[in-house]
Design an enzyme around this catalytic site. Structure first.
Site, PDB file in Angstrom:
ATOM      1  N   LYS A   7       0.873  -1.174   0.000  1.00 50.07           N
ATOM      2  CA  LYS A   7       0.000   0.000   0.000  1.00 50.07           C
ATOM      3  C   LYS A   7       0.912   1.226   0.000  1.00 50.07           C
ATOM      4  O   LYS A   7       2.035   1.155   0.493  1.00 50.07           O
ATOM      5  CB  LYS A   7      -0.890   0.000   1.263  1.00 50.07           C
ATOM      6  CG  LYS A   7      -1.813   1.220   1.279  1.00 50.07           C
ATOM      7  CD  LYS A   7      -2.649   1.337   2.520  1.00 50.07           C
ATOM      8  CE  LYS A   7      -3.628   2.518   2.453  1.00 50.07           C
ATOM      9  NZ  LYS A   7      -3.439   3.536   1.443  1.00 50.07           N
ATOM     10  N   CYS A  58      -2.672   9.841  -5.788  1.00 46.37           N
ATOM     11  CA  CYS A  58      -3.653   9.576  -4.730  1.00 46.37           C
ATOM     12  C   CYS A  58      -4.751  10.632  -4.787  1.00 46.37           C
ATOM     13  O   CYS A  58      -4.475  11.830  -4.706  1.00 46.37           O
ATOM     14  CB  CYS A  58      -3.009   9.609  -3.358  1.00 46.37           C
ATOM     15  SG  CYS A  58      -4.259   9.531  -2.064  1.00 46.37           S
TER      16      CYS A  58
HETATM   17  C1  DHB Z   1      -5.129   6.185  -1.294  1.00 47.75           C
HETATM   18  C2  DHB Z   1      -5.868   6.051  -2.447  1.00 47.75           C
HETATM   19  C3  DHB Z   1      -5.224   5.881  -3.642  1.00 47.75           C
HETATM   20  O1  DHB Z   1      -5.881   5.730  -4.833  1.00 47.75           O
HETATM   21  C4  DHB Z   1      -3.863   5.857  -3.685  1.00 47.75           C
HETATM   22  O2  DHB Z   1      -3.234   5.703  -4.848  1.00 47.75           O
HETATM   23  C5  DHB Z   1      -3.119   5.974  -2.528  1.00 47.75           C
HETATM   24  C6  DHB Z   1      -3.763   6.146  -1.332  1.00 47.75           C
HETATM   25  C7  DHB Z   1      -5.789   6.393  -0.005  1.00 47.75           C
HETATM   26  O3  DHB Z   1      -6.878   6.966   0.039  1.00 47.75           O
HETATM   27  O4  DHB Z   1      -5.200   6.006   1.028  1.00 47.75           O
END
Ligand code: DHB
Length: 287
Positions: free
Chosen positions: A51, A133
């Site tokens: 992530k 993001c």
């Molecule tokens: C988040 C969402 C995203 O699409 C991303 O690329 C990185 C983080 C988020 O909301 O945490």
């Protein structure tokens, strides 16, 4: 035909990394904890992608901040993550059976510098710089400004000892894509990942917003965005003319989806929402 390449389990080379199957996980909430990363490492995913994480732990947005249905996902996690030290430790004992990819976000230049110096001394093989993001309320995703993309790539490609890839948001015109594509070619990048979630979406569930943060607005993923992901791979591919490999992401659930992405110019793909719906066993089917 590309299909025959991946069905015969050959090595796929993407710049400086190699994978032995076309599908890896996308960065997302299914790759946030040590346990989850270990499960992805042990699965048939062609790589482990974290992530997106920042230098320091970040609490993220109030819950519920994700919503999944069969055909789409909506999220506004707000960059909730345990911070660089946690992710570096999480993969520190993984053997090099597949590439370990750190998805990075930074809020300002100095933070990026510190983040990169930590990741430089880690077990990660490659950086995926997340310039897309959608869920930081006051900030437009960096990927929408060719100048901002240029600035951040100058810094990161200079400081990173690992190959650098970049993940971009969906755009709204060929012209925009061509401008950003030209910027990418000015930097020493490993590949480009297309696309992140579509930033402005909402879902009404039983009369109210399905997610709490940002007045119910979040990023849309899943099958609904596959045509958009495919178009980005196609248009970027025409612009980049093979000078920069592309990893496609958006709505992939089946081998047919993968073939479509590969035929339009992707070297490999990432799986996001489908992991949430089907679990990591999807990689056994796809790879
Ligand atoms: C988040 C969402 C995203 O699409 C991303 O690329 C990185 C983080 C988020 O909301 O945490």
């Amino acid at each position: 035909m590309l299909l025959s390449i991946w069905m015969s389990n050959q090595t796929i080379t993407i710049g400086k990394i190699s994978i032995n199957a076309p599908a890896m996980n996308a960065a997302g909430p299914w790759a946030a904890t040590k346990k989850q990363l270990e499960l992805i490492y042990k699965s048939q995913s062609a790589a482990v992608v974290t992530k997106s994480f920042s230098l320091k732990p970040n609490p993220g947005n109030p819950k519920p901040n994700t919503y999944f249905e069969k055909d789409f996902s909506l999220n506004s996690v707000g960059l909730e993550n345990n911070g660089a030290d946690y992710f570096i430790d999480a993969v520190s004992n993984f053997k090099k059976t597949k590439p370990l990819i750190a998805s990075l976000v930074g809020f300002e230049t100095n933070e990026f510098k510190e983040l990169l110096s930590k990741v430089n001394n880690s077990n990660f093989d490659l950086i995926e710089l997340n310039l897309s993001c959608p869920n930081v309320k006051s900030e437009e995703p960096l990927g929408y400004s060719p100048q901002a993309v240029d600035d951040i790539l100058k810094i990161t490609t200079k400081l990173s000892k690992k190959p650098v890839s970049v993940k971009l948001p969906p755009y709204y015109s060929r012209q925009q894509i061509n401008k950003v594509g030209t910027v990418l070619l000015n930097h020493n990048l490993n590949h480009v990942v297309l696309i992140n979630t579509l930033p402005i979406a909402t879902v009404v569930n039983k009369g109210k917003a399905a997610i709490t943060p940002n007045d119910g607005i979040g990023g849309l993923g899943g099958r609904y965005i596959k045509p958009i992901g495919l178009a980005h791979v196609k248009i970027f591919s025409e612009h980049l003319k093979g000078k920069l490999p592309i990893v496609g992401v958006g709505g992939i659930n089946t081998k047919k989806d993968i073939t479509e992405y590969l035929d339009l110019g992707a070297s490999a793909v990432q799986i996001g929402s489908a992991i949430e719906n089907q679990g990591l066993k999807i990689f056994t089917e796809l790879n």
